[in-house]
Structures are given as C-alpha cells and as structure tokens.
Scaffold this motif. Structure first.
Motif, short mmCIF file in Angstrom:
data_model
loop_
_atom_site.label_atom_id
_atom_site.label_comp_id
_atom_site.label_asym_id
_atom_site.label_seq_id
_atom_site.Cartn_x
_atom_site.Cartn_y
_atom_site.Cartn_z
N LEU A 1 15.11 43.98 62.89
CA LEU A 1 15.31 44.38 64.29
C LEU A 1 14.54 45.65 64.61
CD1 LEU A 1 19.14 43.66 64.73
CD2 LEU A 1 17.24 42.39 65.73
N GLY A 2 14.43 46.56 63.62
CA GLY A 2 13.69 47.79 63.83
C GLY A 2 12.21 47.55 64.10
N VAL B 1 21.77 44.88 55.66
CA VAL B 1 20.65 45.56 55.02
C VAL B 1 19.33 44.88 55.39
CG1 VAL B 1 19.59 46.05 52.78
CG2 VAL B 1 22.02 46.47 53.12
N VAL B 2 19.32 43.55 55.43
CA VAL B 2 18.09 42.80 55.73
C VAL B 2 17.80 42.81 57.23
CG1 VAL B 2 17.00 40.53 55.64
CG2 VAL B 2 18.34 41.34 53.70
N ALA B 3 18.84 42.62 58.05
CA ALA B 3 18.63 42.48 59.49
C ALA B 3 18.21 43.79 60.15
CB ALA B 3 19.91 41.97 60.15
N GLY B 4 18.65 44.92 59.60
CA GLY B 4 18.31 46.20 60.22
C GLY B 4 16.82 46.45 60.35
N PRO B 5 16.05 46.41 59.26
CA PRO B 5 14.60 46.63 59.37
C PRO B 5 13.90 45.57 60.23
CG PRO B 5 15.31 46.88 57.10
CD PRO B 5 16.48 46.32 57.86
N PRO C 1 23.69 45.86 62.73
CA PRO C 1 22.44 46.52 63.13
C PRO C 1 22.06 46.27 64.58
CG PRO C 1 22.01 44.71 61.59
CD PRO C 1 23.49 44.94 61.60
N ALA C 2 22.52 45.14 65.15
CA ALA C 2 22.23 44.89 66.57
C ALA C 2 22.84 45.96 67.45
CB ALA C 2 22.73 43.51 66.97
N SER C 3 23.96 46.56 67.00
CA SER C 3 24.58 47.62 67.80
C SER C 3 23.67 48.83 67.92
CB SER C 3 25.92 48.03 67.18
OG SER C 3 25.73 48.66 65.92
N MET C 4 22.75 49.01 66.96
CA MET C 4 21.80 50.12 67.02
C MET C 4 20.85 50.00 68.20
SD MET C 4 22.44 52.13 64.37
CE MET C 4 20.91 53.03 64.09
N ARG D 1 7.94 56.48 64.61
CA ARG D 1 8.65 56.05 63.41
C ARG D 1 10.18 56.08 63.59
NH1 ARG D 1 5.60 55.70 59.00
NH2 ARG D 1 7.42 55.86 57.65
N ILE D 2 10.64 56.70 64.67
CA ILE D 2 12.08 56.89 64.85
C ILE D 2 12.86 55.58 64.92
CG2 ILE D 2 13.83 57.74 66.46
CD1 ILE D 2 12.01 60.15 66.98
N PRO D 3 12.41 54.54 65.71
CA PRO D 3 13.21 53.31 65.75
C PRO D 3 13.40 52.67 64.37
CG PRO D 3 11.64 53.34 67.55
CD PRO D 3 11.28 54.50 66.65
N LEU D 4 12.33 52.62 63.56
CA LEU D 4 12.45 52.00 62.24
C LEU D 4 13.33 52.83 61.31
CD1 LEU D 4 11.74 49.82 60.22
CD2 LEU D 4 9.63 51.08 59.69
N ILE D 5 13.13 54.17 61.30
CA ILE D 5 13.94 55.03 60.43
C ILE D 5 15.41 54.98 60.86
CG2 ILE D 5 14.31 57.39 59.63
CD1 ILE D 5 11.84 56.13 58.48
N SER D 6 15.65 54.87 62.16
CA SER D 6 17.03 54.78 62.64
C SER D 6 17.69 53.49 62.16
CB SER D 6 17.07 54.85 64.17
OG SER D 6 16.61 56.10 64.63
N GLN D 7 16.95 52.38 62.23
CA GLN D 7 17.50 51.12 61.72
C GLN D 7 17.73 51.18 60.21
OE1 GLN D 7 18.78 48.42 62.76
NE2 GLN D 7 18.30 48.30 64.93
N LEU D 8 16.79 51.80 59.50
CA LEU D 8 16.96 51.95 58.06
C LEU D 8 18.19 52.81 57.75
CD1 LEU D 8 13.27 52.47 56.89
CD2 LEU D 8 14.72 50.49 56.45
N THR D 9 18.44 53.80 58.60
CA THR D 9 19.63 54.64 58.43
C THR D 9 20.89 53.80 58.53
OG1 THR D 9 18.50 56.60 59.31
CG2 THR D 9 20.91 56.59 59.36
N GLY D 10 20.97 52.99 59.58
CA GLY D 10 22.13 52.12 59.73
C GLY D 10 22.24 51.12 58.60
N MET D 11 21.07 50.59 58.16
CA MET D 11 21.05 49.59 57.10
C MET D 11 21.58 50.16 55.79
SD MET D 11 17.73 48.00 55.22
CE MET D 11 17.59 49.50 54.24
N VAL D 12 21.00 51.29 55.35
CA VAL D 12 21.42 51.86 54.08
C VAL D 12 22.85 52.37 54.16
CG1 VAL D 12 20.93 53.66 52.38
CG2 VAL D 12 19.05 52.46 53.49
N GLY D 13 23.22 52.93 55.30
CA GLY D 13 24.59 53.41 55.45
C GLY D 13 25.61 52.31 55.24
N GLN D 14 25.27 51.09 55.69
CA GLN D 14 26.22 49.99 55.56
C GLN D 14 26.42 49.55 54.12
OE1 GLN D 14 28.20 49.11 57.99
NE2 GLN D 14 27.11 50.66 59.18
N LEU D 15 25.55 50.00 53.21
CA LEU D 15 25.78 49.71 51.80
C LEU D 15 27.10 50.32 51.33
CD1 LEU D 15 22.22 50.26 50.27
CD2 LEU D 15 23.43 48.09 50.55
#
Length: 431
Positions: free
Chosen positions: A276-277, A270-274, A329-332, A135-149
């Motif tokens: 890519l995850g 926000v959309v691209a992060g998940p 999110p691609a930087s993740m 679950r780590i890759p998806l949660i990490s992308q979600l972290t970056g996604m929500v953080g960018q809000l």
C-alpha cells in the motif's frame, strides 16, 4: 558531499529503528491480553463484560490521549514524550504482572493505554523530520508494518510463556524489555539532525482550540478519521481480545491453531503495508476508492464466516484474518489523506484527530462483544457458544454502515474542496 548524505541517512535510520522498536513493544503490550484473555478471566474471576473492560479502558485512554500527545510533541519534542511513554509502559506491565485483583489490573491497563498513546505519533514525527518528503509515505507504512509484529510476539510466544512460566513471570519478562529500549532511546534518538531535544513555544488554550477547530473543519481530516475508523476495528478487536476466544470457543479450533491464525493476520499486515505504501503515492485521487474496496472485502468474508452452517472451515477463517489484516495498514491511508489536506503547523493535531478513529471504533466493538456474549450465554460464565459469538460479531455491521456512509460523504466534500480551491492541483492529481 556524498559522504555527508550517507552519514545523514545512517543517523536517520538509527533514530527510526530505535523509535520503531519502542512502538513495536507498545503494540506487544497492547496486544498481550489477546491470548491471555481466558487466563485473565480465571485469574481475576470475571465475566466477559469485565474482561472486555480491560481492553475498553486501555483503548479509551489511548484515544483520549491522542490530541494531548500531539500537543505535547509540539511543545516538548518527540524524544522526551517517547521516553516517557516507554517508561510508563514498563511500569504498567510490572504492575499487571503482580496484580491479583480486578481493580489493580484495571489500574495497570490504564497506564498501559497511556504509555501506548505516547509512541506512534512520536515515531511519525521523527519520520517526518528525518526523511525526505518523497520517502515519508513508504517509511510510514513500514513503521506500521513493523510495529504490528508486536501482535505476533504477543500471540504464539506469549501463549507458550503463559503455559510454561505462568502469569507473573511472563509479564515481568515482557516488561524488562522496556528498560533496555529506554536506554537505547536516550543514547540514540534525537529530535532532529544536530539537535538532541527540540522545545516548542508554550501554547495558550485559545491557540489550542483554534488549531483543533481548524483541523476538524478540514474535510480531508474527517475523511482520514473515518478511513481510520472503518478499516482498523475488525483486526484490532481480533488481535487485542476477542480473536482468540472466537476461534477457540466460537469456531472450535485448538489453542495452537488460534495462535497461528492471529500470527497469520500480523504477517499479512507486514506484507500489505509496503504494498500500500507503494500504491498510494501513485494513485492519490483514488485513496478512498481503495479504502472502500478493502472494507467491502472484509464485510464479505465476515458475512461468509457468520452465515456458514456450523463451524467455518479453516481455509475460510484463514481468509478472514487475511482480509482483516489488510485493514490494519489500510488505516494508515487516513494519515496520508490528513497529511496532504493540512498545513505543516496543524499536522500534529490532525494526526491526533485521525488516530482516534480506529480506536474509538475498536473500543465500542470490544465492549459491545462482551455485553452481547454475556446476554446470549445461558447461565452466564465464560463458556461462550458459537451462536453467542455470531450475535456478538454481527455488531460490526453497524460500525461498517456508519463508516462507509461517512467516507463517501467526506470524500465528496474533499474532492469538491480541491476542485474549487486548487484547480491546478486537481488536474495534476487526476492525471
């Protein structure tokens, strides 16, 4: 047994959400100067180069702190380092609210960068501790996604607040949120299940040097670094400082439209992060290929905007913030490459090294844009012309050329290393 698992998951998500809110606030504080750039130039009576110094200093501190923060997390645990970061950010923004001279404002932004640097690595460490590896890759992308809000919260709402409430009250209200989140962090966040704080062994300078050297020798770490370097800087520079002036003075848009474009860029993140995850774990061998494709799209759209005769149409500027936003999110992907290329005992140092990449590139670009704008603006001042912005934004091509060259170079080395040392793993990844 299922009840135990459910309780564990609830605890994991509670820890993650509170830590994530601290990271979101850090991104807000980091980005709050983007829409306040023109107001700051007027408040402190400064040039474009001096205005860029705010963001330059903040990014410089952030980048310089990445490896020390990773080592601090190994030593004192993410909870204590994250709390220190939240309190530092709060105090820094209070200082920025009351600053009435250029020097005092610089000191405040220095500590904004320091507090900001203590958030992301801590959140990633908590994610790696509390969630299952799958679950780590998806949660990490979600972290970056929500953080960018946080960037969205620093766009339209901050623009309105500055117009209605003024400089001091706007920044004081923003700072007060840090007090609430710090209290929530103390109550909710734990370093590991069943353990409030984890303290690691003291590290000697010799051990630190050996760990960092081993991480840097790993070609996967360098590939992650250049991935982060090449994908992030365009969006970061637009969001942190120069996007708003570029759209308003360089492209003739209204304040409201410029704020909406910056908000759109955050929405794309926000959309691209998940997305890519979900894609990256299924195609690990092609991660660098995906990165090169994203960079190519960013270069192509920027080229169209800069080559357009007169001001670019709104649809093209919207496309620009869309492709630049995907770069965030691609930087993740760089962190995922580093995670699969290093042993667990070097993860913090590798993450710190990789996380420097995009911010070093952003730092160079922010400063370069300010210098070029001053150079190409007749008579000085802050009335920058569209031509001056075209010259300034073209500096990105130097960074893209360097980044793409290095990605290709270390992608070859990383693949060769996997083929030579882990032929079975190479076969599985290729399939």
């Amino acid at each position: 047994m299922s009840q135990v698992v459910d309780v564990r998951h609830r605890g994991a998500y509670a820890v993650w959400i509170v830590a994530l809110m601290v990271y979101l606030l850090a991104v807000f504080h980091r980005s709050s100067l983007a829409v306040a750039g023109l107001a700051a130039a007027e408040r402190f009576d400064i040039s474009a180069a001096q205005l860029a110094t705010f963001t330059m200093l903040q990014l410089l501190v952030y980048a310089a702190m990445q490896i020390p923060v990773g080592l601090l997390v190994d030593r004192f645990g993410p909870r204590r380092v994250l709390l220190t970061g939240a309190l530092t950010l709060t105090a820094a923004q209070v200082g920025f609210a009351f600053a009435d001279t250029y020097v005092l404002a610089l000191v405040a932004r220095f500590f904004v960068g320091m507090g900001d640097a203590m958030t992301f690595i801590c959140v990633l460490r908590l994610v790696n501790t509390w969630f299952a590896p799958r679950r780590i890759p998806l949660i990490s992308q979600l972290t970056g996604m929500v953080g960018q809000l946080g960037g969205a919260l620093a766009a339209v709402p901050m623009t309105i607040a500055l117009g209605q409430l003024g400089w001091t009250r706007s920044y004081l209200i923003a700072a007060s949120i840090g007090i609430v989140l710090s209290l929530a962090l103390v109550v909710v966040v734990r370093d590991a299940p069943g353990t409030r704080s984890v303290t690691g062994p003291a590290m000697s300078m010799g051990h630190i040097r050996a760990t960092l050297a081993a991480s840097w020798r790993q070609p996967g770490t360098r590939l992650g670094f250049w991935t982060h370097f090449s994908t992030q800087f365009s969006a970061t520079t637009l969001a942190l400082l120069w996007g708003y002036p570029f759209f308003v003075q360089g492209e003739g848009l209204s304040d409201h439209t410029a704020g909406l474009l910056l908000t759109l860029m955050v929405a794309v993140m926000v959309v691209a992060g998940p997305v890519l995850g979900l894609i990256i774990p299924r195609h690990p061998w092609h991660r660098s290929t995906i990165v090169l494709g994203i960079i190519g799209s960013i270069v192509a759209v920027w080229s169209a905007v800069l080559a357009w005769p007169g001001t670019a149409p709104l649809w093209l500027l919207a496309l620009l913030v869309v492709v630049a936003g995907v770069g965030g999110p691609a930087s993740m992907i760089g962190f995922d490459i580093g995670r699969t290329s290093n042993p667990s005992d070097r993860m913090a140092s590798a993450t710190g090294i990789i996380n420097q990449g995009g911010f070093i590139a952003s730092l160079v670009l922010v400063v370069a844009i300010g210098l070029v704008l001053d150079w190409r603006t007749p008579g000085g001042g802050s009335d920058y012309t569209p031509a001056a912005f075209r010259w300034a934004m073209s500096f990105q091509y130097l960074l893209w050329a360097l980044g793409i060259t290095q990605i290709w170079r270390y992608r070859v080395r990383t693949r060769r290393k996997i083929m030579d040392e882990e032929p079975e793993a190479y076969g599985r990844v290729r399939l």
